[in-house]
Design an enzyme around this catalytic site. Sequence first.
Site, PDB file in Angstrom:
ATOM      1  N   ALA A 156       0.826  -1.216   0.000  1.00 14.39           N
ATOM      2  CA  ALA A 156       0.000   0.000   0.000  1.00 14.39           C
ATOM      3  C   ALA A 156       0.859   1.266   0.000  1.00 14.39           C
ATOM      4  O   ALA A 156       0.567   2.209  -0.738  1.00 14.39           O
ATOM      5  CB  ALA A 156      -0.917  -0.007   1.212  1.00 14.39           C
ATOM      6  N   CYS A 161      -7.418  -0.056  13.654  1.00 15.57           N
ATOM      7  CA  CYS A 161      -7.934  -1.108  14.530  1.00 15.57           C
ATOM      8  C   CYS A 161      -6.975  -1.383  15.687  1.00 15.57           C
ATOM      9  O   CYS A 161      -6.980  -2.458  16.265  1.00 15.57           O
ATOM     10  CB  CYS A 161      -8.247  -2.374  13.740  1.00 15.57           C
TER      11      CYS A 161
END
Length: 412
Positions: A296, A356
């Site tokens: 990414a 998260c």
Amino acid sequence: MNGRAAERLRSGHLWVYASDVESITLPDAGPGGIDGPSALVTVGDHRGLLLGTALYSPASQIALRMVSREAIDEAAWLELLEARLRRAIARRRPLLDEENDACRLCFSEADELPGVVADKYGGLLILQLLTKGLLAAGVRERCVRVLREELTPAAIWERPDARVRELEGLPAPNPEPLWFAGPAKAVASTQFRLNGLAFHYDANAGQKTGAFLDQRMNYAAAREWARRLGAANPGFEGRALDVFCYQGGFALHLAQVCRQVTGIDASRASLEVAERNLEANRACLAAQVEWIEAGAFEILRDWSAAGKRFDAIVLDPPAFAKTKRAVAGALRGYKELNLRALLMANPGGLLVSCSCSHHVAWADLEGAVASAAADAGRRVRLLERRGAAPDHPVVLNLPETEYLKCLVLEVE
Ligand code: SAH
């Protein structure tokens, strides 16, 4: 245990760290020792006052997990386990409907059952027993009985999380199903539904499988906001980007309201499932969808430099900060991702930015995004602050139960 640990328990927490334990006298567990029939210990403070009963994990940093405020024996614990598991399932029933047949049925401490996690994927139930104390006789059998009685599944499998297994020193999972209906072979894979979309689940896939059920309502929110912003903004071309897409959770929801969706993930195996999920939903998706196997950070850097543009971008990276010490590094990572995303976002577009990590607080994440926006010369308007779906409840006395943070933003 020391006074600090006792104070934490009195404020409603359930954990005692190994470093806070002053002495431990194990019950006479018979020939098996602590690995044998009993894993319960009675817990007292430094003056000997009773604090309750806990499950003991000799190899874990979290040595004790409280299961009762009283001194209870094995039989009483199993009764409590059964009652709490039934209550946990009852809390989830309202979340199941025609469009949703998957959810987390029991979430460990958040349902007062430390280490017990159960998920439902359609007719398959997946049980995880994540602490040593849960390996004691009777626990698994009791869980299976309750799950069978409450949900009449096709099969129940046990699939402990590999990382926790290592921390706790647990044995490998049983490759056989814990239970299955009918005389034939146990069902190991299935399709389940989230928000009306179909997804694959395979209990046999060796690695982490299953969906991020905690994101379910955020998928629906991303879909709804993309639709709304698209309707409100004539320049919205319906190009969506799902970064860290895993098996396509956000991407497929966006594909219901966008024209073109790109999902990026470093894991080829995940993208293969994403492609199968896409096929399973083809009939109700108008968008053109592509999956790209890439890192990414690298691809966002290249694309933002090359001037690529999107109208809706989702960032849902893995937990960057597994410990408190890792937070500073994690925030640099969040800032970098959000900066790249903001450079690629069209005006009036949507940015859904998740974390998260429990250790990354709301203010940390918002600060990282604000700072990225400043560097990108953009303003971001907060549309919603969202958490995990209600099958992953947050208990305020147990701060660790809050981990998922999802910022829904309009990029100006
Ligand atoms: N958004 C997903 C969940 C993401 S989990 C959902 O809702 O289902 C995190 C994902 O990030 C995993 O699929 C993992 O393969 C991927 N990943 C981890 N590090 C990565 C990296 N550096 N570049 C791209 N993908 C990465």
